[in-house]
Design a protein around this motif. Structure first.
Motif, mmCIF file in Angstrom:
data_model
loop_
_atom_site.group_PDB
_atom_site.id
_atom_site.type_symbol
_atom_site.label_atom_id
_atom_site.label_comp_id
_atom_site.label_asym_id
_atom_site.label_seq_id
_atom_site.Cartn_x
_atom_site.Cartn_y
_atom_site.Cartn_z
ATOM 1 N N ARG A 15 6.715 9.535 -0.971
ATOM 2 C CA ARG A 15 5.735 8.476 -1.208
ATOM 3 C C ARG A 15 5.996 7.388 -0.183
ATOM 4 N NH1 ARG A 15 0.784 7.728 -3.680
ATOM 5 N NH2 ARG A 15 0.588 5.648 -4.596
ATOM 6 N N LEU A 16 5.041 7.159 0.702
ATOM 7 C CA LEU A 16 5.168 6.123 1.728
ATOM 8 C C LEU A 16 4.690 4.791 1.156
ATOM 9 C CD1 LEU A 16 5.569 5.120 4.676
ATOM 10 C CD2 LEU A 16 3.196 5.830 5.102
ATOM 11 N N ARG A 17 5.552 3.778 1.249
ATOM 12 C CA ARG A 17 5.178 2.425 0.826
ATOM 13 C C ARG A 17 5.273 1.503 2.030
ATOM 14 N NH1 ARG A 17 7.993 -2.269 -0.274
ATOM 15 N NH2 ARG A 17 6.934 -3.760 -1.661
ATOM 16 N N LEU A 18 4.214 0.756 2.263
ATOM 17 C CA LEU A 18 4.161 -0.238 3.335
ATOM 18 C C LEU A 18 3.879 -1.597 2.723
ATOM 19 C CD1 LEU A 18 1.922 1.825 5.770
ATOM 20 C CD2 LEU A 18 4.403 1.593 5.858
ATOM 21 N N ALA A 19 4.542 -2.619 3.199
ATOM 22 C CA ALA A 19 4.346 -3.964 2.663
ATOM 23 C C ALA A 19 4.572 -4.988 3.762
ATOM 24 C CB ALA A 19 5.289 -4.231 1.488
ATOM 25 N N ALA A 20 3.867 -6.118 3.653
ATOM 26 C CA ALA A 20 4.032 -7.205 4.616
ATOM 27 C C ALA A 20 3.494 -8.490 4.017
ATOM 28 C CB ALA A 20 3.322 -6.893 5.936
ATOM 29 N N SER A 21 3.986 -9.600 4.528
ATOM 30 C CA SER A 21 3.510 -10.926 4.128
ATOM 31 C C SER A 21 2.510 -11.434 5.155
ATOM 32 C CB SER A 21 4.680 -11.912 4.018
ATOM 33 O OG SER A 21 5.559 -11.521 2.996
ATOM 34 N N ALA B 99 0.851 -1.187 0.000
ATOM 35 C CA ALA B 99 0.000 0.000 0.000
ATOM 36 C C ALA B 99 0.887 1.238 0.000
ATOM 37 C CB ALA B 99 -0.920 0.010 1.217
ATOM 38 N N GLU B 100 0.462 2.247 -0.750
ATOM 39 C CA GLU B 100 1.231 3.482 -0.856
ATOM 40 C C GLU B 100 0.328 4.697 -0.657
ATOM 41 O OE1 GLU B 100 3.213 3.641 -4.586
ATOM 42 O OE2 GLU B 100 4.360 1.789 -4.263
ATOM 43 N N ILE B 101 0.914 5.761 -0.140
ATOM 44 C CA ILE B 101 0.226 7.034 0.017
ATOM 45 C C ILE B 101 1.279 8.139 -0.040
ATOM 46 C CG2 ILE B 101 0.330 6.917 2.546
ATOM 47 C CD1 ILE B 101 -2.380 8.406 2.600
#
Length: 448
Positions: free
Chosen positions: A386-392, A325-327
């Motif tokens: 640009r904030l990018r968040l990621a997880a499994s 997800a990015e914002i």
């Protein structure tokens, strides 16, 4: 009488490459005297995993998704000029690719091509797959989707020697796409190590397409490349001893010089004296690279040693779900607001979620999954972040929580956030091992 040389051109260096790149390559090959072949290298490890997912969704798919765009512009010319096509288009479904190629030829009103399908790489199709995978140190139970061995050039060579117009493979070593035509044309023995070593490095120079003609080489002001928008793809002239001269398609952009060839020669090579492939152990420790003309470079001094007794195997397992997800945040204190947004999402999801945080434009490529480096760096005052968040996650439902939390930042998060984008997709894990090559039977059959 000495045989005419072999010319091998590359039409693609990866799945997703330019669909028109092969056209000038074929045009150039059609004017060359001797045997000609065109390779399409479209199969990375990640690509095969994606192909397996596609085949699970539709058993008719699982081959190169751009096949319908790559082939029609050049298929007729290749058949007319007897330019053999050799490709790992087959990916997870070589039979499906062969079926589609035959249909494309029929739709275009072309003669029916003789299409060979290379078999033997798919270990999960075997009755003894569990035992074979155990020998490779790979589990056969659980969420296994497939396991493929890296095949060599011999079945490709056999198919071409016996009249195939097109050879479709699944998992083969990238240079083997070039070694196969060389073995077929010159009649080399499978133990002719020096010749195989030289042809392997010719294939290595070709396999990534425009990387060797200036594409991935370009760096403005430092390594300038002319007309990069129309970069030409490479063509190798391979002689009876396996030595090669690399050039590119005529009337195209790009450049072939000692620098581009050196970069590609060393690409993915761990030990220059021992480059392992299923066909041979290539040795470039005493190789020479000589500019022989405009956009032509000769590679010499390559040696070959006996091939490894084992073959590499890649096994693919279901690996849960990846959520991204990015914002964006802009203006004064944008970085501070982006960092706060990441803290909010981390707190909402809990410590059990290992969240990857990237501040694109500030710290992303050089960051780490744990966020330690990001925490150590002071706020730089960036005004465009640009904030990018990621997880499994183990399940899709859990993955959707990350997407919801970032979407909620529109009103619940720091000021001025916008442009949310989210993506959720299944993951596949790759594990590698080695098995005795005697355990793998590689062959080909003609598509009927």
């Amino acid at each position: 009488m000495a045989k005419a040389p072999l010319w091998v051109g590359c039409g693609a260096g990866f799945s997703g490459d330019r669909i028109d790149a092969a056209i000038p390559v074929v045009r150039t090959l059609s004017r060359r005297e001797g045997q000609r072949a065109l390779i399409f290298e479209t199969l990375a490890e990640r690509t095969l995993a994606l192909a397996q997912i596609a085949r699970r969704a539709d058993p008719a798919k699982g081959y190169e998704p751009l096949l319908d765009l790559f082939l029609p512009p050049i298929l007729g010319a290749c058949l007319d000029h007897r330019i053999a096509i050799v490709s790992n288009f087959g990916q997870a479904n070589p039979l499906g690719a062969a079926r589609r190629i035959a249909e494309l030829a029929r739709q275009a009103g072309l003669r029916t091509p003789r299409i060979a399908i290379v078999l033997g790489d798919d270990l999960t199709a075997r009755a003894d797959s569990a035992a074979v995978l155990a020998q490779a140190g790979l589990p056969a139970a659980g969420q296994l989707l497939c396991a493929n061995a890296y095949l060599g050039a011999e079945p490709i060579a056999d198919a071409l020697f016996n009249g195939a117009d097109i050879v479709v493979t699944g998992r083969v070593a990238d240079p083997s796409l070039t070694v196969g035509p060389a073995m077929a044309h010159y009649g080399w023995d499978a133990g002719d190590w020096d010749r195989l070593g030289r042809a392997t490095m010719a294939g290595h120079l070709l396999e990534c397409g425009s990387q060797v003609t200036g594409g991935y080489f370009a760096d403005p002001g430092y390594k300038d490349v002319p007309d990069l928008a129309h970069v030409g793809f490479p063509i190798a002239r391979i002689d009876a001893d396996g030595a090669c001269e690399i050039g590119k398609a005529e009337h195209t952009g790009g450049v072939v010089d000692r620098r581009t060839v050196t970069e590609q020669l060393l690409y993915e090579v761990h030990d220059p004296a021992s480059y392992l492939t299923p066909d041979v152990v290539a040795d470039i420790s005493e190789a020479s690279i000589v500019q022989t003309g405009p956009d032509t470079v000769a590679l010499a001094g390559v040696r070959g040693h006996a091939r490894p007794p084992t073959l590499k195997v890649n096994a693919y397992y279901e690996g849960g779900w990846l959520a991204e997800a990015e914002i964006s945040y802009g203006g004064p204190r944008a970085e501070s607001r982006a960092r706060l947004a990441a803290d909010v999402v981390r707190a909402r999801l809990g410590d059990q979620v290992k969240l990857r945080v990237d501040l694109i434009g500030v710290l992303s490529i050089l960051a780490d999954d744990r966020g330690a480096l990001l925490a150590q760096r002071p706020d730089s005052g960036a005004r465009d972040v640009r904030l990018r968040l990621a997880a499994s996650f183990a399940s899709r439902a859990e993955a959707e929580a990350l997407a919801r939390e970032v979407n909620a930042l529109y009103c619940c998060g720091p000021a001025g956030g916008g442009g949310v984008r989210t993506a959720i997709r299944p993951r596949m894990e790759t594990r590698s091992g080695y098995i005795d090559r005697a355990q793998v039977s590689a062959s080909y059959e003609i598509y009927q």
